[in-house]
Design a protein around this motif. Sequence first.
Motif, PDB file in Angstrom:
ATOM      1  N   ALA A   1       0.834  -1.186   0.000  1.00  0.00           N
ATOM      2  CA  ALA A   1       0.000   0.000   0.000  1.00  0.00           C
ATOM      3  C   ALA A   1       0.875   1.245   0.000  1.00  0.00           C
ATOM      4  CB  ALA A   1      -0.907  -0.002   1.233  1.00  0.00           C
TER       5      ALA A   1
ATOM      6  N   SER B   1       3.925   0.963  -6.083  1.00  0.00           N
ATOM      7  CA  SER B   1       3.180   1.160  -7.326  1.00  0.00           C
ATOM      8  C   SER B   1       1.864   1.887  -7.070  1.00  0.00           C
ATOM      9  CB  SER B   1       2.878  -0.194  -7.980  1.00  0.00           C
ATOM     10  OG  SER B   1       4.075  -0.856  -8.324  1.00  0.00           O
ATOM     11  N   LEU B   2       1.522   2.761  -8.025  1.00  0.00           N
ATOM     12  CA  LEU B   2       0.258   3.482  -7.978  1.00  0.00           C
ATOM     13  C   LEU B   2      -0.754   2.829  -8.906  1.00  0.00           C
ATOM     14  CD1 LEU B   2       1.687   7.118  -8.234  1.00  0.00           C
ATOM     15  CD2 LEU B   2       0.773   6.016  -6.182  1.00  0.00           C
ATOM     16  N   ASP B   3      -2.004   2.786  -8.488  1.00  0.00           N
ATOM     17  CA  ASP B   3      -3.055   2.217  -9.330  1.00  0.00           C
ATOM     18  C   ASP B   3      -3.194   2.993 -10.633  1.00  0.00           C
ATOM     19  OD1 ASP B   3      -3.589   0.323  -7.407  1.00  0.00           O
ATOM     20  OD2 ASP B   3      -5.237   1.453  -6.498  1.00  0.00           O
ATOM     21  N   SER B   4      -2.886   4.279 -10.597  1.00  0.00           N
ATOM     22  CA  SER B   4      -3.016   5.126 -11.779  1.00  0.00           C
ATOM     23  C   SER B   4      -1.817   5.021 -12.700  1.00  0.00           C
ATOM     24  CB  SER B   4      -3.204   6.585 -11.345  1.00  0.00           C
ATOM     25  OG  SER B   4      -2.114   7.007 -10.539  1.00  0.00           O
ATOM     26  N   GLY B   5      -0.827   4.234 -12.299  1.00  0.00           N
ATOM     27  CA  GLY B   5       0.395   4.087 -13.078  1.00  0.00           C
ATOM     28  C   GLY B   5       1.554   4.792 -12.420  1.00  0.00           C
TER      29      GLY B   5
END
Length: 250
Positions: A2, A183-187
């Motif tokens: 997270a 890592s980000l969910d949005s990239g």
Amino acid sequence: MAVTAHGYVSAIQSVIDRIALTQADNIGAAADHIVSAIRTGGLLQAFGTGHSEAVAVDFAGRAGGLVPTNKILLRDLVVYGGEDPKILENEKLERDPSIAVKLYEIAAPRPEDVFVMASQSGINGGIVEMALLIKQRGHKLIAITSVEHTVRVAPRHPSGKRLADIADVVLDNGAPYGDALLSLDSGGAVCPVSSVTNALIAQLVVAEVVRRIEAAGEVAPVYLSANVPGGDEHNHTLESRYAGRVRRTA
């Protein structure tokens, strides 16, 4: 992991543990080269650009660190080399191979000096040119880099070489491709690794250098904090052995 403070702590701890398991032999080899240099009157010359310049600062001139150390920074081109300060406005200066000879000459190393160079990618022209020059002049070279990152990107130096291809010892800082860990969910990703692990590796190397010197019945030339009684006197006495060779600027 997270994207939280706790997530970063958990993720970075895993990288730290991996470094402890996989880099012990290389850290020992780096320490051997540095001890040999110190015993023959040499210095540890530390160089890094961008955020990796923090490695040079971490090795040189700090409490608990080794006295016979000198940091080499891009701003030396202006402070000691007489270049126009505007040269430092070029954020891509580390890609210019021509800076290497100038920085080497400003540092004025002796043949017995050993170098440590830090670069996350290990591909930029100035970094690779400096590494090649160091080896051409007969010095031992220790590299701190991300093995995962460097093998995934093309070298920017005409030789086609990376820092890791040139160094006598390669210390893998465990950073992923792109350095950032979470890592980000949005990239994309956030929270880089190399700042933490480069500093860790620097102090692991220092610990092994001092252990070797003390085990031989010698006294390691180590700084005291300048902010404790007697610190300045202690440090100035040790620095006098290397007068004119170590630079301690603000």
